[in-house]
Write a protein that holds these residues in place. Sequence first.
Motif, short mmCIF file in Angstrom:
data_model
loop_
_atom_site.label_atom_id
_atom_site.label_comp_id
_atom_site.label_asym_id
_atom_site.label_seq_id
_atom_site.Cartn_x
_atom_site.Cartn_y
_atom_site.Cartn_z
N ASN A 3 15.12 23.13 -10.20
CA ASN A 3 15.62 22.31 -9.12
C ASN A 3 14.52 22.20 -8.05
OD1 ASN A 3 16.98 21.17 -7.00
ND2 ASN A 3 18.78 22.46 -7.21
N LEU B 11 16.34 16.84 0.84
CA LEU B 11 16.87 17.07 -0.51
C LEU B 11 18.21 17.80 -0.47
CD1 LEU B 11 13.65 18.12 -2.42
CD2 LEU B 11 14.93 15.99 -2.66
N ILE B 12 18.40 18.69 0.50
CA ILE B 12 19.63 19.48 0.57
C ILE B 12 20.76 18.70 1.24
CG2 ILE B 12 20.67 21.50 1.67
CD1 ILE B 12 18.15 23.01 1.13
N THR C 160 23.84 17.07 -0.67
CA THR C 160 24.56 17.93 -1.61
C THR C 160 25.78 18.55 -0.93
OG1 THR C 160 23.29 19.90 -1.04
CG2 THR C 160 22.41 18.50 -2.81
N LEU D 78 12.58 19.49 2.24
CA LEU D 78 13.66 20.35 1.75
C LEU D 78 14.98 19.95 2.40
CD1 LEU D 78 14.59 22.81 0.14
CD2 LEU D 78 13.93 24.22 2.09
N GLY D 79 14.97 19.69 3.70
CA GLY D 79 16.18 19.25 4.39
C GLY D 79 16.73 17.95 3.85
N ALA E 82 14.71 21.39 -4.90
CA ALA E 82 15.08 22.02 -3.64
C ALA E 82 14.87 23.53 -3.71
CB ALA E 82 16.54 21.71 -3.30
N GLY F 248 24.62 21.22 1.40
CA GLY F 248 24.11 20.66 2.65
C GLY F 248 25.23 20.22 3.58
N LEU G 280 11.09 24.21 -3.50
CA LEU G 280 10.60 24.07 -2.14
C LEU G 280 11.05 25.24 -1.26
CD1 LEU G 280 10.93 20.25 -1.46
CD2 LEU G 280 8.84 21.58 -1.77
N THR G 281 12.26 25.75 -1.49
CA THR G 281 12.74 26.91 -0.73
C THR G 281 11.84 28.11 -0.99
OG1 THR G 281 15.00 26.09 -0.88
CG2 THR G 281 14.71 28.41 -0.34
#
Length: 69
Positions: free
Chosen positions: A5, A43-44, A47, A40-41, A7, A50, A10-11
């Motif tokens: 994934n 992408l999250i 969801t 990242l923000g 995200a 998010g 990136l985390t």
Amino acid sequence: MLNINLAFFLTVIVVLRLRRRTEARSRADERMTVAIVLLLGVLIAPTEFGQGLVRATGQLLEQVARVRL
């Protein structure tokens, strides 16, 4: 086949970058970290996770605002 994934990837990168010493960072390095965190923000955000974070943050801010009044 391994499916990673983006995200999550990136985390991991953000956590590794933030663990380094602050004095060793250049301005370009700081800008890169900010760009990765913003991506990242993005992408999250759409969801369920998010959206849950947005709701939880909103509730927390409402409670803080009530306490201050």
